[in-house]
Structures are given as C-alpha cells and as structure tokens.
Design an enzyme around this catalytic site. Structure first.
Site, PDB file in Angstrom:
ATOM      1  N   LYS A   1       0.840  -1.206   0.000  1.00 24.89           N
ATOM      2  CA  LYS A   1       0.000   0.000   0.000  1.00 24.89           C
ATOM      3  C   LYS A   1       0.870   1.249   0.000  1.00 24.89           C
ATOM      4  CE  LYS A   1      -1.785   1.743   3.989  1.00 24.89           C
ATOM      5  NZ  LYS A   1      -1.497   3.179   4.097  1.00 24.89           N
TER       6      LYS A   1
ATOM      7  N   ARG B   1      -8.650  -0.384   4.903  1.00 24.64           N
ATOM      8  CA  ARG B   1      -7.773   0.610   4.298  1.00 24.64           C
ATOM      9  C   ARG B   1      -6.437  -0.015   3.907  1.00 24.64           C
ATOM     10  NH1 ARG B   1      -6.126   4.753   7.998  1.00 24.64           N
ATOM     11  NH2 ARG B   1      -4.795   5.071   6.221  1.00 24.64           N
TER      12      ARG B   1
ATOM     13  N   ARG C   1       1.336  14.502  13.398  1.00 26.50           N
ATOM     14  CA  ARG C   1       1.720  14.295  11.995  1.00 26.50           C
ATOM     15  C   ARG C   1       1.719  15.570  11.163  1.00 26.50           C
ATOM     16  NH1 ARG C   1      -0.301   8.516   9.775  1.00 26.50           N
ATOM     17  NH2 ARG C   1       1.640   8.660   8.656  1.00 26.50           N
TER      18      ARG C   1
ATOM     19  N   ASP D   1       5.127   0.659  11.801  1.00 27.93           N
ATOM     20  CA  ASP D   1       3.876   0.063  11.330  1.00 27.93           C
ATOM     21  C   ASP D   1       3.714  -1.399  11.760  1.00 27.93           C
ATOM     22  OD1 ASP D   1       3.162   2.432  10.189  1.00 27.93           O
ATOM     23  OD2 ASP D   1       3.562   1.836   8.115  1.00 27.93           O
TER      24      ASP D   1
HETATM   25  C1  UD1 Z   1       4.770   6.949   6.203  1.00 27.99           C
HETATM   26  C2  UD1 Z   1       3.853   5.743   6.079  1.00 27.99           C
HETATM   27  C3  UD1 Z   1       3.402   5.292   7.456  1.00 27.99           C
HETATM   28  C4  UD1 Z   1       4.601   5.031   8.346  1.00 27.99           C
HETATM   29  C5  UD1 Z   1       5.524   6.234   8.356  1.00 27.99           C
HETATM   30  C6  UD1 Z   1       6.821   5.967   9.108  1.00 27.99           C
HETATM   31  C7  UD1 Z   1       2.742   5.967   3.940  1.00 27.99           C
HETATM   32  C8  UD1 Z   1       1.473   6.207   3.197  1.00 27.99           C
HETATM   33  N1  UD1 Z   1       2.701   6.095   5.270  1.00 27.99           N
HETATM   34  O1  UD1 Z   1       4.001   7.988   6.778  1.00 27.99           O
HETATM   35  O2  UD1 Z   1       2.635   4.096   7.298  1.00 27.99           O
HETATM   36  O3  UD1 Z   1       4.151   4.784   9.664  1.00 27.99           O
HETATM   37  O4  UD1 Z   1       5.879   6.605   7.017  1.00 27.99           O
HETATM   38  O5  UD1 Z   1       7.488   4.883   8.575  1.00 27.99           O
HETATM   39  O6  UD1 Z   1       3.756   5.628   3.355  1.00 27.99           O
HETATM   40  N2  UD1 Z   1       7.216  14.649  10.447  1.00 27.99           N
HETATM   41  C9  UD1 Z   1       7.367  15.991  10.754  1.00 27.99           C
HETATM   42  N3  UD1 Z   1       7.130  16.904   9.775  1.00 27.99           N
HETATM   43  C10 UD1 Z   1       6.773  16.556   8.521  1.00 27.99           C
HETATM   44  C11 UD1 Z   1       6.621  15.179   8.207  1.00 27.99           C
HETATM   45  C12 UD1 Z   1       6.854  14.243   9.196  1.00 27.99           C
HETATM   46  O7  UD1 Z   1       7.683  16.335  11.879  1.00 27.99           O
HETATM   47  O8  UD1 Z   1       6.570  17.440   7.682  1.00 27.99           O
HETATM   48  C13 UD1 Z   1       7.460  13.635  11.500  1.00 27.99           C
HETATM   49  C14 UD1 Z   1       6.217  12.814  11.808  1.00 27.99           C
HETATM   50  O9  UD1 Z   1       5.365  13.463  12.716  1.00 27.99           O
HETATM   51  C15 UD1 Z   1       6.838  11.571  12.380  1.00 27.99           C
HETATM   52  C16 UD1 Z   1       8.124  11.407  11.556  1.00 27.99           C
HETATM   53  O10 UD1 Z   1       8.391  12.687  11.012  1.00 27.99           O
HETATM   54  O11 UD1 Z   1       7.191  11.772  13.722  1.00 27.99           O
HETATM   55  C17 UD1 Z   1       8.059  10.402  10.450  1.00 27.99           C
HETATM   56  O12 UD1 Z   1       6.947  10.664   9.646  1.00 27.99           O
HETATM   57  P1  UD1 Z   1       6.916  10.302   8.095  1.00 27.99           P
HETATM   58  O13 UD1 Z   1       8.042   9.375   7.780  1.00 27.99           O
HETATM   59  O14 UD1 Z   1       6.806  11.549   7.309  1.00 27.99           O
HETATM   60  O15 UD1 Z   1       5.561   9.472   7.966  1.00 27.99           O
HETATM   61  P2  UD1 Z   1       4.547   9.478   6.746  1.00 27.99           P
HETATM   62  O16 UD1 Z   1       5.264   9.705   5.472  1.00 27.99           O
HETATM   63  O17 UD1 Z   1       3.391  10.350   7.079  1.00 27.99           O
END
Ligand code: UD1
Length: 431
Positions: A22, A408, A131, A316
C-alpha cells in the site's frame, strides 16, 4: 458498519500470498500526475485507500482503467491499473477528499512541479499523533516554491517552475522524501536530498520515476541526487511486496502457532522484524518462494524492540508485535520513537486481558498465560490488525468493531487468515 468475529485457539497452517505494498502504491499512483502519458502499475493492492486515492486523482483529472481479472484467477491476483493525467483539470485537492487519507496530501508536489501551482487541504488522517507537514513544505520551498497557508489549505506556487536546491531533512520523513523526489524530478537543475528516508517504498518510487525518465542517484540511501528533466513520460512498473503485510502475518503465525508460507514476501524488506520474531521463538526460513514462519508448542520469549526508520524495526509493526508480546513468558519493553501517541491499541489489548503499562514512549508488556476474547474497537490501521492477532490466540470469541480501518490497508484479511485455518468471519451491516 462491518465487524470481524474471530474465535481464537486455532493454529495457522498454509500459504498466504503477500499483496503489493500500500505504502508504495499510493506515491506511485500520485506520480502519475507528473506526466501526460500513461503510467501502468502492476500489483496494486485492492484496498479502500487505493480506491480513495483514485477518486482524488480523478478529481484532479487523472483517468484510470483497471484490467479485468482473469477468469479463474485468485481474488488477490494483480490487476494492472493504467493512470493517465493527460489534462490536469484542477490544481486544488479539497478538504473532503484529502482529510480521508493523509498520503493524498503528497499530490502537492507533482501538481506544483507540473502546473506551477497547487492548492491542497492540510490533511487529517490516522489518529496517531499530530503528523505535521512542515518538512514537506520546507522541501518545496527549498526548490523555489512560495508556500502560504490559507484557510486550512496549502497554496504553493512556482510560476516560473521549480529549481533544484539542497534539502536537508532534520528528521527522517518518508512523505517528505517522496515529495522532494517527485518535485525535484521536474525542477530545473540539480537537487541534493540529505538525511532522506531509506524505506524500500522510496526506492520503489525512484525506480518508477527513473523508468519515466527522471535522473535519480542514491535512492535507498540517505543522500539522494536528482538532475531535473523538462518532462517525464509513461512507464510500466510493478509495486513491490508489502513488507508490513508480510510482517503482520509472520507475527500472526508466531502468535497462533503453526506453519505459514508467506508467498512473495521479501525478507530483505523486513529483516529487523524477522529477527525479533525469531528471538520471540518462531522459526523463520527464507526460500525462493517467500518467507516461512513456524512455531510449534514452545512458549514465546519476551523481546525488547524500539521502532526506528528503515532498516530499523518499523513503526507500522509495533502494535502487532506488542500483541505478540502479550503472551510472552516475561516482560518486554516496546519503545515507539517515530510517532507520539501511537499506543491506542494498548487499551483495547487490555480488554483482551493483556497487562501493559505505559510510560511516555515506552510500553512495558507483562506476558500473560491466557488472553480472553472480548468486543474491541479498531482505532487505526495497524492497531486494528494487532487486535486481530491477539484474538487469534485468545480464548473464545472476539468481535473487532470498526473494521473499515483494516480495509484501508489489508487486502482480503479474513480470506487470507481463514485459508490458513483461523476461525474468522466478517459480519456486514449489523443494524
Ligand atoms: C509513512 C507511512 C506510514 C509510516 C511512516 C513511518 C505511507 C502512506 N505512510 O508515513 O505508514 O508509519 O511513514 O514509517 O507511506 N514529520 C514531521 N514533519 C513533517 C513530516 C513528518 O515532523 O513534515 C514527522 C512525523 O510526525 C513523524 C516522523 O516525522 O514523527 C516520520 O513521519 P513520516 O516518515 O513523514 O511518515 P509518513 O510519510 O506520514
């Protein structure tokens, strides 16, 4: 609303075919916005999130068609999806759609790169912490975009196009890295991404973008270099196997006992999790076909884990592994370092008789001899499946409510587990 009823106590024996990932399929589908030609994706899982993203992309002007299922093919056989963004008809992704699925926010990057403007609602999504998207926006700014927040929408503009730049992520972010890759592929000049996420899904996106004509070096490592190109073209790409689905069923097999072959799973994509599952007492074997997980009789051992970006233990799989540890002989310590507030499953596992104490970002799990079936409520995607895992080993009947979270992210969950001997049944529309 559908519910899933599980009667615990059956070992799992059989073969489970692992679906396409996914978390790779979603950014790959979004990448179709980068070209007017057709992007064909194979091995896209049939999931609620995929259907939702098709709606969102459709709203922006992406046409899609899905090849018919071959007569007699298994229900989860891959059906290629053709995505064509010939004309982008709207640069705005509205709240009603983006709030249903967080990853759809990533459309901001290709819209901006191709159209010079994007207006995308700030996301809602899974209830696992705040997030934010600040790092995604920072990456776009480094590539020359003007970014403003207006009434809940991100309005990003780059009328003369994006230009290459240096992006240093202070924190590893998967979404940030996907966004930077897509935007930089069509920016003028050279981009350097430092502290990029190394998750396999990043490499998969980069592979696909490369097939589309992008010039990317270093994907899968923390330093990625991109030489922007004027336009991208169509391509055909196969989505990599879902490491989280594979890890989930590996944990399920370790929990219930038995002998399960995870067909099509790639061990290299989830080594940290397999190591932990082995330490817990299951036999993990890797063959050409996939990953075989066995556990016969012997009790489960406690294992301490801490989630970390790839190649560390994936966040995850944290909830699923915690479910496994609820029956270990002793105390295990589970540390969540990626997301705050990703312990909502703890209260529900407690309803099944688990002993878990929370201390900040650490969960201390004292294994119990027996879990007892009970009605429980799914809260987010991975949390819900942790309840299913616990239920497989619980005495009596567990009813998992609100299973739309499962839909989902898990394709044919009850068929896959039921095919291995689990007593599991979906109850539709209960009044
Ligand atoms: C993706 C995955 C999710 C997984 C996560 C971490 C998808 C669709 N989702 O989510 O299943 O749990 O990676 O492996 O691929 N952060 C910030 N600022 C930002 C973006 C992120 O502070 O602009 C922080 C987040 O709050 C979190 C960390 O960075 O603490 C990691 O998040 P991120 O790797 O971006 O997760 P997603 O891409 O949302």
């Amino acid at each position: 609303m559908d519910r899933i009823r599980i009667t615990g106590g059956q070992a799992l024996n059989g073969v489970i075919r692992i679906s396409g990932a996914k978390n790779a399929a979603l950014p790959l589908m979004i990448a179709s916005l980068l070209t007017a030609e057709t992007l064909t994706l194979e091995n896209v899982p049939s999931l609620a999130d995929v259907r939702m993203l098709l709606r969102i992309l459709g709203h922006l002007g992406v046409d899609h068609s899905i090849d018919g299922r071959r007569h007699g093919a298994a229900p989860d056989a891959s059906r290629p999806i053709h995505l064509t963004a010939g004309d982008i008809v709207d640069i705005m992704a509205p709240y009603e759609l983006v709030s249903k699925m967080r990853a759809s926010f990533w459309v901001v990057a290709p819209l901006l790169a191709r159209m010079g403007e994007a207006k995308v609602s700030l996301p809602g999504g899974c209830a696992i912490g705040t997030r934010p998207v600040d790092l995604l926006l920072m990456a776009l700014e480094k590539l020359g975009a003007d970014v403003a927040i207006e009434s809940g929408y991100v309005h990003a503009t780059a009328p003369k196009g994006l230009r290459g730049g240096e992006i240093h992520f202070p924190k590893v972010t998967v979404g940030g890295t996907h966004t930077a890759l897509m935007a930089a592929s069509l920016a003028h000049g050279h981009t350097l991404i430092e502290n990029a996420a190394r998750e396999p899904e990043i490499e998969d996106l980069a592979d696909c973008l490369t097939k589309m004509g992008a010039k990317i070096k270093g994907a899968g490592q923390s330093r990625i270099e991109i030489e922007g190109v004027g336009s991208l073209h169509g391509a055909r790409h196969r989505v990599l196997p879902d490491r989280i689905e594979a890890g989930t069923y590996a944990i399920a097999a370790a929990m219930a006992g038995g002998d399960v072959m995870l067909e099509g799973a790639e061990a290299g994509l989830l080594q940290a999790a397999l190591d932990a599952i082995e330490q817990a007492g299951a036999d993990v074997g890797v063959t050409n076909e996939g990953i075989r997980v066995r556990r016969n009789g012997a009790g489960l051992m406690p294992v301490d884990i801490a989630t970390a970006p790839f190649p560390g233990f994936p966040t995850d799989l944290q909830a699923q592994f915690m479910a496994l540890m609820t029956k270990a002989k002793g105390q295990s310590r589970i540390t969540e370092t990626i997301f705050e507030n990703r312990f909502m499953h703890v209260q529900e596992l407690a309803r099944l008789g688990a002993h878990i104490r929370l201390d900040g970002d650490v969960a201390l799990v004292d294994g119990v001899d027996e879990l007892q079936g009970a009605p429980v409520m799914a809260t987010d995607l991975r949390a819900s499946v942790s309840l299913v895992i616990a239920a497989l080993a619980a005495k009596g009947e567990t009813m998992v409510n609100r299973v739309y979270h499962l839909d989902r992210g898990f394709e044919h969950l009850e068929t896959k587990l039921g095919g291995c001997g689990a007593i599991i049944e979906r109850l539709s529309n209960p009044g």
